[in-house]
Design an enzyme around this catalytic site. Structure first.
Site, PDB file in Angstrom:
ATOM      1  N   ASN A 184       0.836  -1.200   0.000  1.00  0.00           N
ATOM      2  CA  ASN A 184       0.000   0.000   0.000  1.00  0.00           C
ATOM      3  C   ASN A 184       0.868   1.246   0.000  1.00  0.00           C
ATOM      4  O   ASN A 184       2.003   1.231   0.492  1.00  0.00           O
ATOM      5  CB  ASN A 184      -0.889   0.053   1.257  1.00  0.00           C
ATOM      6  N   ASP A 239       1.073   4.573   1.854  1.00  0.00           N
ATOM      7  CA  ASP A 239       0.558   5.152   3.097  1.00  0.00           C
ATOM      8  C   ASP A 239       0.578   6.675   3.035  1.00  0.00           C
ATOM      9  O   ASP A 239       1.638   7.278   2.818  1.00  0.00           O
ATOM     10  CB  ASP A 239       1.398   4.692   4.285  1.00  0.00           C
ATOM     11  N   GLY A 261       1.608  -1.419   3.752  1.00  0.00           N
ATOM     12  CA  GLY A 261       0.996  -2.704   3.449  1.00  0.00           C
ATOM     13  C   GLY A 261       1.613  -3.740   4.373  1.00  0.00           C
ATOM     14  O   GLY A 261       2.839  -3.809   4.512  1.00  0.00           O
ATOM     15  N   ASN A 321      -3.296  -9.937  17.242  1.00  0.00           N
ATOM     16  CA  ASN A 321      -3.228  -9.026  18.385  1.00  0.00           C
ATOM     17  C   ASN A 321      -4.442  -9.316  19.267  1.00  0.00           C
ATOM     18  O   ASN A 321      -5.216 -10.243  19.006  1.00  0.00           O
ATOM     19  CB  ASN A 321      -3.138  -7.569  17.933  1.00  0.00           C
ATOM     20  N   GLN A 341       2.031  -4.486  26.501  1.00  0.00           N
ATOM     21  CA  GLN A 341       2.105  -5.552  27.508  1.00  0.00           C
ATOM     22  C   GLN A 341       2.975  -6.723  27.060  1.00  0.00           C
ATOM     23  O   GLN A 341       3.061  -7.740  27.752  1.00  0.00           O
ATOM     24  CB  GLN A 341       0.690  -6.061  27.825  1.00  0.00           C
ATOM     25  N   ASP A 359       5.471   6.367  16.873  1.00  0.00           N
ATOM     26  CA  ASP A 359       4.458   5.970  15.899  1.00  0.00           C
ATOM     27  C   ASP A 359       4.333   4.446  15.955  1.00  0.00           C
ATOM     28  O   ASP A 359       5.286   3.726  15.682  1.00  0.00           O
ATOM     29  CB  ASP A 359       4.886   6.426  14.502  1.00  0.00           C
ATOM     30  N   ASP A 418       3.787  -5.467  12.269  1.00  0.00           N
ATOM     31  CA  ASP A 418       4.494  -5.995  11.096  1.00  0.00           C
ATOM     32  C   ASP A 418       5.967  -6.209  11.412  1.00  0.00           C
ATOM     33  O   ASP A 418       6.567  -7.209  10.982  1.00  0.00           O
ATOM     34  CB  ASP A 418       4.341  -5.036   9.918  1.00  0.00           C
ATOM     35  N   ALA A 463      11.004  -0.259  16.372  1.00  0.00           N
ATOM     36  CA  ALA A 463      10.214   0.252  15.243  1.00  0.00           C
ATOM     37  C   ALA A 463       9.287   1.376  15.662  1.00  0.00           C
ATOM     38  O   ALA A 463       9.063   2.324  14.895  1.00  0.00           O
ATOM     39  CB  ALA A 463       9.422  -0.887  14.602  1.00  0.00           C
TER      40      ALA A 463
END
EC number: 2.7.1.15
Length: 404
Positions: free
Chosen positions: A112, A114, A140, A286, A326, A348, A354, A384
């Site tokens: 994708n 973004d 993506g 998740n 957590q 962010d 990912d 990240a």
């Protein structure tokens, strides 16, 4: 290393194929310090002699394969010392000398564009806010995970579908810059490149995302068939749910039928997810996705454990539930393991999952245990979130420091 003669190169190729079932043209060219065109010519000769079978971008042994067809000289000792033990050709030999190719990952997934707007806070319905800034970048889930896996040491083949539009050149340039070994890019004649509109709040770095799938959900049956050899030569197959489910299911079935381990990141959750479960070895939801899969609302560690057991009972061997700040919960062989949270300066969170999934896959194909792989992936994801942008994956060299 001095330039090799043709016979010397042929000797090396055959000897390597005696230990490695499949090799890529790029690996051979890099190993012997020649051009891909030279390697292709060598492979054509070996194919004419019925020693090998050429595949798309690589080569494998034929039924008439003879590793000793060409004379073996002192060159091989030099090659073994100088190159074979390097990370150019993955190691991991069985007792019988057959290489298990411990770092090959095939990822089917989305690409994708973004479009990201950074805000002080998220707007209320009907409210207009001035953004603090905006960017256009690559994203993506599939592309991000392939990037993270490549960054953390896996040999990655990534398959995706884009449009023939103003974003197609951008997609190709980005993927070429990531270190992903092979990209299988299909171009749609009638669907645009997928895109995502992302809001990032300065308050905690949380995000809100709206995705338009475009070409991502138009992968055809014959396009999966064309990728079959790449899937079968992998050690691990990884996918998400941003492509059309029929294509995902077809590719997963191919992997499953040929004993390639399948990892499903069930994001975003799809109502057809349950029909994919019979082909899955590991699932990495998740908390939200685990709730939808299991029917148990995950609100804390206790309910996460209940959900993990339920998903396991559905037929998945290994369950990894990512829990954001957590950490992560692992469930395998009737045993729970926990990976604790790592403190980080969150900027962010887009792409954090990912980063985790890509790093987890890379560590698993290197032969690491589930717990060690998850600890590594957790540390990588914590790095990240300190960067802006889903495709801004950190350097793997930073992980050791973060783990300590």
């Amino acid at each position: 290393m001095n330039k090799l003669s043709r016979n010397e190169r042929l000797t090396v190729i055959l000897k390597l194929l005696s230990a490695h079932k499949v090799l890529s043209n790029a690996q051979l060219a890099k190993l012997m310090q020649v051009t891909p065109k030279t390697i292709r010519c060598d492979l054509v000769k070996l194919e004419q002699e019925k020693q090998v079978i050429r595949t798309h971008g690589g080569v494998k042994r034929s039924e008439q394969f003879d590793a000793d067809k060409y004379s073996l000289d002192s060159l091989m000792a030099q090659m073994a010392t100088d190159r074979i033990e390097s990370d150019i050709i993955p190691q991991g030999f069985n007792d019988d000398g057959v290489n298990q190719m411990k770092n090959k990952v095939f990822i089917l997934g989305s690409f994708n564009v973004d479009i990201v707007a950074t805000l002080e806070r998220f707007p209320q319905p009907g409210e207009t806010l001035h953004s603090l800034g905006s960017t256009i970048g690559a994203g993506g889930k599939g592309a991000n995970q392939a990037y993270a896996a490549a960054k953390t040491g896996a040999s990655v083949t990534f398959m995706t579908k884009i449009g023939k539009d103003q974003f197609s050149h951008f997609a190709k340039e980005h993927l070429a810059s990531t270190g992903i070994d092979k990209t299988l890019i299909i171009e749609s004649d009638d669907k645009p490149t997928g895109n995502a509109l992302i809001y990032v709040s300065e308050q905690g770095g949380e995000n809100m995302i709206a995705v338009y799938s475009g070409a991502n959900t138009s992968i055809q049956h014959e396009e999966v068939v064309q990728a079959e050899q790449h899937i079968l030569s992998a050690d691990l197959f990884v996918t998400q749910l941003e492509n059309n489910i029929d294509a995902i299911k077809q590719a997963m079935m191919l992997a499953h039928q040929h004993d390639v381990k399948v990892v499903l990141n069930p994001a975003p959750y799809h109502e057809r997810t349950p029909e994919l479960i019979p082909f899955v070895n590991m699932v990495t939801p998740n908390e939200t996705e685990a709730s939808l899969m299991s029917g148990i609302e995950v609100t804390d560690l206790a309910t996460a454990k209940q959900a993990a057991i339920k998903i396991n009972q559905m037929g998945v061997e290994t369950v990894v539930i990512t829990r954001g700040s957590q950490g992560a919960l692992l469930y395998e062989n009737d045993r729970f393991m926990e990976v604790g949270a790592i403190k980080s300066a969150v900027v962010d969170t887009t792409g954090a999952g990912d980063a985790f999934n890509g790093a987890l896959a890379a560590q698993l194909v290197k032969g690491n245990s589930l717990l060690d792989a998850a600890k590594y992936a957790n540390a990588y994801a914590s790095l990240a979130v300190e960067r802006i942008g889903a495709a801004n994956m950190p350097d793997a060299s930073l992980v050791t420091t973060r783990l300590n």
